[in-house]
Design an enzyme around this catalytic site. Structure first.
Site, PDB file in Angstrom:
ATOM      1  N   ARG A 140       1.477   4.013   5.472  1.00  0.00           N
ATOM      2  CA  ARG A 140       0.328   4.699   4.884  1.00  0.00           C
ATOM      3  C   ARG A 140      -0.695   4.964   5.982  1.00  0.00           C
ATOM      4  NH1 ARG A 140      -0.252   1.290  -0.840  1.00  0.00           N
ATOM      5  NH2 ARG A 140       1.852   1.785  -1.561  1.00  0.00           N
ATOM      6  N   ARG A 155      -5.451  -4.028   5.528  1.00  0.00           N
ATOM      7  CA  ARG A 155      -5.151  -2.604   5.375  1.00  0.00           C
ATOM      8  C   ARG A 155      -4.523  -2.105   6.675  1.00  0.00           C
ATOM      9  NH1 ARG A 155      -7.460   0.698   1.482  1.00  0.00           N
ATOM     10  NH2 ARG A 155      -9.054  -0.868   1.113  1.00  0.00           N
ATOM     11  N   GLU A 229      -6.553  -7.147  -3.934  1.00  0.00           N
ATOM     12  CA  GLU A 229      -5.333  -6.670  -4.584  1.00  0.00           C
ATOM     13  C   GLU A 229      -4.088  -6.993  -3.756  1.00  0.00           C
ATOM     14  OE1 GLU A 229      -3.067  -2.513  -5.719  1.00  0.00           O
ATOM     15  OE2 GLU A 229      -5.234  -2.462  -5.402  1.00  0.00           O
ATOM     16  N   SER A 232       0.428  -4.080  -8.025  1.00  0.00           N
ATOM     17  CA  SER A 232       0.048  -3.320  -9.212  1.00  0.00           C
ATOM     18  C   SER A 232       1.298  -2.990 -10.015  1.00  0.00           C
ATOM     19  CB  SER A 232      -0.701  -2.037  -8.836  1.00  0.00           C
ATOM     20  OG  SER A 232       0.110  -1.195  -8.053  1.00  0.00           O
TER      21      SER A 232
END
Length: 303
Positions: A140, A155, A229, A232
């Site tokens: 990403r 991240r 997080e 999900s």
């Protein structure tokens, strides 16, 4: 978004806790300086026990989720662009994907190849549900998040993830039951590691394209004094399968589009953030969760 479940007591220390970057650097589990030299911004190396701990988590996760009836698949990370349109990641997330010189894309999740695996197929109803545990590198660009979480492993551009993916019959009740099941699977995995977490149900404004319902699972990060997080869980009814042309015949010969669901089993190295910080000791060592010790040579601590 609303908190709907809390598990575990927030870790209390009788010393000033450190963040995962300081702990892992001291224990020579990471090398961010050389990672930045080689990769650039958000670069990292996992070294020594940092690498071994990641392998331990992968191996334990493979055993844990396979015992839940999921068949393991090592999925390709380079996919044709239509697979991202099929899953709903494009066109909205176009800035977040790396594209090759051939026009293919580096996938950010094994959900993409695992649903695309069955494109334009008529499935045998007796074979449903199809339950896969996908493992793949994930990529990403984190476009637009330059100022967010720039420190450590929260991240990063390249990571590894195990993903639960289900294709099932076109029944809302069945889909809802599977959605709860895959969420519980990940929560039980985290509970076995002894990491405090909570579950959040997403409001409509936070749902992605085609998502009907979504849960986020967030792990406690002591130094930041907040939840972060880690996973999900989403279901789409037939949004994805219509795009991919994934159908099955019922007992009367009538054709239906299948339903699809996905849930992160576990993402690395992000889980190391909470694991390292919650299990840090006053002497600077890190206690290894009991379920991972057999994958770490039987050791109880990283010193």
């Amino acid at each position: 978004n609303q908190e709907v479940k809390v598990w575990g007591e927030k870790t209390a220390f009788d010393f000033e806790p450190k963040d995962h970057v300081e702990i892992m650097n001291t224990l020579k589990m990471t090398d961010f300086v050389r990672g930045t030299k080689v990769h650039g911004f958000r670069g990292y190396f996992l070294t020594n026990d940092g690498a071994l701990l990641s392998f331990a988590i992968w191996n334990y996760a493979m055993e844990f989720f396979s015992s839940k009836g999921f068949s393991p698949v090592i999925a390709p990370a380079i996919v044709r662009k239509q697979n991202l349109y099929g899953t709903g990641h494009l066109p909205g997330d176009v800035e977040d994907f790396y594209e090759t010189q051939d026009g293919d894309v580096l996938s950010g999740t094994a959900e993409v190849p695992l649903v695309g695996m069955y494109a334009n197929e008529i499935l045998d109803k007796e074979a449903l549900p199809i339950k896969h545990l996908g493992f793949s590198p994930c990529y990403r660009r984190e476009a637009g998040s330059h100022g967010k979480d720039v420190k450590g492993l929260i991240r990063v551009n390249e990571f590894y993830k195990l993903e639960q993916v289900i294709l099932c019959e076109a029944s809302h009740e069945t889909t809802v039951n599977f959605h709860e099941e895959i969420t519980t699977n990940t929560e039980e995995f985290i509970e076995s590691l002894g990491i405090p977490y909570h579950r959040v149900i997403n409001c409509g404004g936070d749902l992605g394209l085609g998502q009907v319902k979504k849960y986020d699972i967030e792990l406690w990060v002591p130094k930041e004094n907040k939840y972060r997080e880690i996973a999900s869980a989403s279901y789409f009814h037939d949004f994805q399968t219509r795009r991919f042309g994934i159908r099955y015949k019922d007992s009367e010969g009538k054709m239906h589009y299948a339903h699809s669901l996905n849930q992160t089993a576990i993402a690395t190295p992000r889980i190391l953030v909470s694991l390292i910080e919650n299990y840090q000791q006053a002497d600077g060592s890190v206690k290894i969760p009991e379920v991972l010790q057999k994958y770490m040579g039987g050791r109880e601590f990283i010193k």
